[in-house]
Write a protein that holds these residues in place. Structure first.
Motif, PDB file in Angstrom:
ATOM      1  N   SER A  56       0.811  -1.211   0.000  1.00  0.00           N
ATOM      2  CA  SER A  56       0.000   0.000   0.000  1.00  0.00           C
ATOM      3  C   SER A  56       0.847   1.266   0.000  1.00  0.00           C
ATOM      4  O   SER A  56       0.290   2.362   0.008  1.00  0.00           O
ATOM      5  N   ASP A  57       2.173   1.112  -0.027  1.00  0.00           N
ATOM      6  CA  ASP A  57       3.050   2.284   0.014  1.00  0.00           C
ATOM      7  C   ASP A  57       4.426   1.892  -0.522  1.00  0.00           C
ATOM      8  O   ASP A  57       4.884   0.754  -0.328  1.00  0.00           O
ATOM      9  N   ARG A  58       5.103   2.831  -1.154  1.00  0.00           N
ATOM     10  CA  ARG A  58       6.428   2.588  -1.732  1.00  0.00           C
ATOM     11  C   ARG A  58       7.469   2.224  -0.679  1.00  0.00           C
ATOM     12  O   ARG A  58       8.403   1.462  -0.961  1.00  0.00           O
ATOM     13  N   LYS A  59       7.323   2.724   0.539  1.00  0.00           N
ATOM     14  CA  LYS A  59       8.331   2.476   1.557  1.00  0.00           C
ATOM     15  C   LYS A  59       8.476   0.985   1.868  1.00  0.00           C
ATOM     16  O   LYS A  59       9.552   0.546   2.300  1.00  0.00           O
ATOM     17  N   ALA A  60       7.428   0.199   1.628  1.00  0.00           N
ATOM     18  CA  ALA A  60       7.516  -1.240   1.897  1.00  0.00           C
ATOM     19  C   ALA A  60       8.535  -1.930   1.003  1.00  0.00           C
ATOM     20  O   ALA A  60       9.053  -2.992   1.352  1.00  0.00           O
ATOM     21  N   ALA A  61       8.832  -1.337  -0.154  1.00  0.00           N
ATOM     22  CA  ALA A  61       9.783  -1.939  -1.085  1.00  0.00           C
ATOM     23  C   ALA A  61      11.224  -1.793  -0.641  1.00  0.00           C
ATOM     24  O   ALA A  61      12.138  -2.256  -1.333  1.00  0.00           O
ATOM     25  N   SER A  62      11.444  -1.150   0.503  1.00  0.00           N
ATOM     26  CA  SER A  62      12.774  -1.070   1.098  1.00  0.00           C
ATOM     27  C   SER A  62      12.819  -1.751   2.462  1.00  0.00           C
ATOM     28  O   SER A  62      13.850  -1.689   3.147  1.00  0.00           O
TER      29      SER A  62
END
Length: 364
Positions: free
Chosen positions: A128-134
């Motif tokens: 649900s958010d780009r930050k999860a991809a890090s």
């Protein structure tokens, strides 16, 4: 404290794939133990992190039973052909599958594990958010996966959440390491070297794309996934059912007008799947609707690709890949095609005709 002692002991003996799963399950979601003993009838996330939900089923500690082999599974959307999924499961060594998505819940992992079977475990991350991809736990789980499957939904979310992130790098490396990767619908749309990103919030039709191939809805995305066998390809899904031949022709013409000389289009019909082994040999599983894969190759430069003007393009080779066909990638050679047609785009319309021997010769 007893729970964390047990987790620490398990981690010291477990394979690396357990790291993220155990930490997620025990540490990120308050009350996970209570939820496990008194959960709702509808499956709930095992854990929640910053920008994602996490689900799992099966035995994360089980050793992968068989060798893992490279492969790509391109599913056109709709009902999956189970024969193709079994092919991917075999390529994953009957081991541990991770599903990525940006909507829905655990449906795909349950289909892998419970309906089709033959895997040690299946895990799901719903972004649900780009930050999860890090997130280190997300990345560790993907690094340890035997196979990764990208579900359907809205590919614009995948572009926004993953492109240029550490997760993007992990997906590329997963394929480079000889592990299988699959995608359906939106998950298929992002597998090519270029993708239709649907970044304007819509889904462009063939009519609109042919009428103005440089229009605002033509949101094509490059430099996302880097899969060597699809290095000259832009993919499309739900192909015949949603009449997407015209837009795929326009995608390819647009890219070629921008200097991408060798790009071709590869559309997959709904319910069909094209499975590509590590040598680049592809087999089509037609599914319940007896679908095809469609290879789109312009043989001449676009006559006109200009802002606000309809596409003008002659002699587009359209080759059907059926169950008895074989497509070799990355060279785009087809053996035993199911059909061969010639398409012409003019005045916003696409005309498709049978390829006579003379027409085939003229387009080679």
């Amino acid at each position: 404290m007893h729970l964390f002692a047990k987790l620490s002991a398990s981690l010291s003996r477990a394979p690396s794939r357990l790291l993220a799963g155990v930490v997620l399950a025990a540490c990120l979601l308050p009350g996970v133990v209570a939820a496990a003993t008194a959960g709702p009838p509808v499956p709930a996330p095992v854990a929640e992190g910053d920008g994602y939900r996490y689900y799992t089923i099966g035995d994360l500690a089980m050793a992968t039973p068989d060798p893992v082999e490279p492969g790509l599974m391109l599913v056109g959307g709709g009902e999956w052909p189970h024969e193709a999924v079994r092919w991917m499961i075999e390529r994953a060594g009957h081991g541990h599958i991770v599903v990525l998505r940006a909507s829905g819940a655990a449906e795909a992992q349950d289909e892998f594990y419970s309906e089709i079977g033959g895997v040690a475990s299946a895990q799901t991350f719903v972004f649900s958010d780009r930050k999860a991809a890090s997130d280190p736990a997300v990345l560790a789980t993907l690094e340890a996966a035997d196979g990764i499957f990208i579900a359907g939904g809205d590919q614009a979310n995948y572009v926004r959440y993953w492109k240029g992130t550490p997760l993007n790098d992990v997906l590329d490396r997963h394929v480079q390491d000889g592990k299988p990767l699959g995608g359906t619908s939106a998950g298929l749309a992002i597998l090519g070297a270029w993708s239709y990103g649907a970044m304007d919030g819509g889904s462009i039709t063939s009519e609109v794309a042919l009428r103005d191939p440089l229009g605002p809805g033509m949101t094509l995305v490059g430099d996302f996934l880097h899969l060597p066998l699809l290095r000259d390809v832009i993919t499309d899904s739900h192909f015949a059912k949603r009449d997407r031949l015209g837009r795929l022709v326009a995608f390819v013409a647009r890219l070629r007008s921008e200097g991408v000389a060798d790009v071709a289009g590869l559309g997959i019909d709904e319910s069909a799947a094209l499975c590509i082994d590590g040598d680049g040999i592809s087999r089509l599983y037609p599914g319940v609707q007896d679908g095809f894969a469609w290879l789109v190759q312009p043989t001449q430069p676009p006559g006109r690709v200009e802002p606000g003007q309809p596409l003008e393009l002659d002699a587009v080779r359209v080759i059907g890949i059926g169950a008895g066909s074989r497509l070799r990638l990355p060279g785009l050679e087809v053996q035993a095609p199911a059909f061969e047609k010639i398409a012409t785009a003019s005045q916003g319309k696409l005309v498709l005709r049978e390829a006579t021997p003379a027409a085939r010769a003229a387009t080679r």
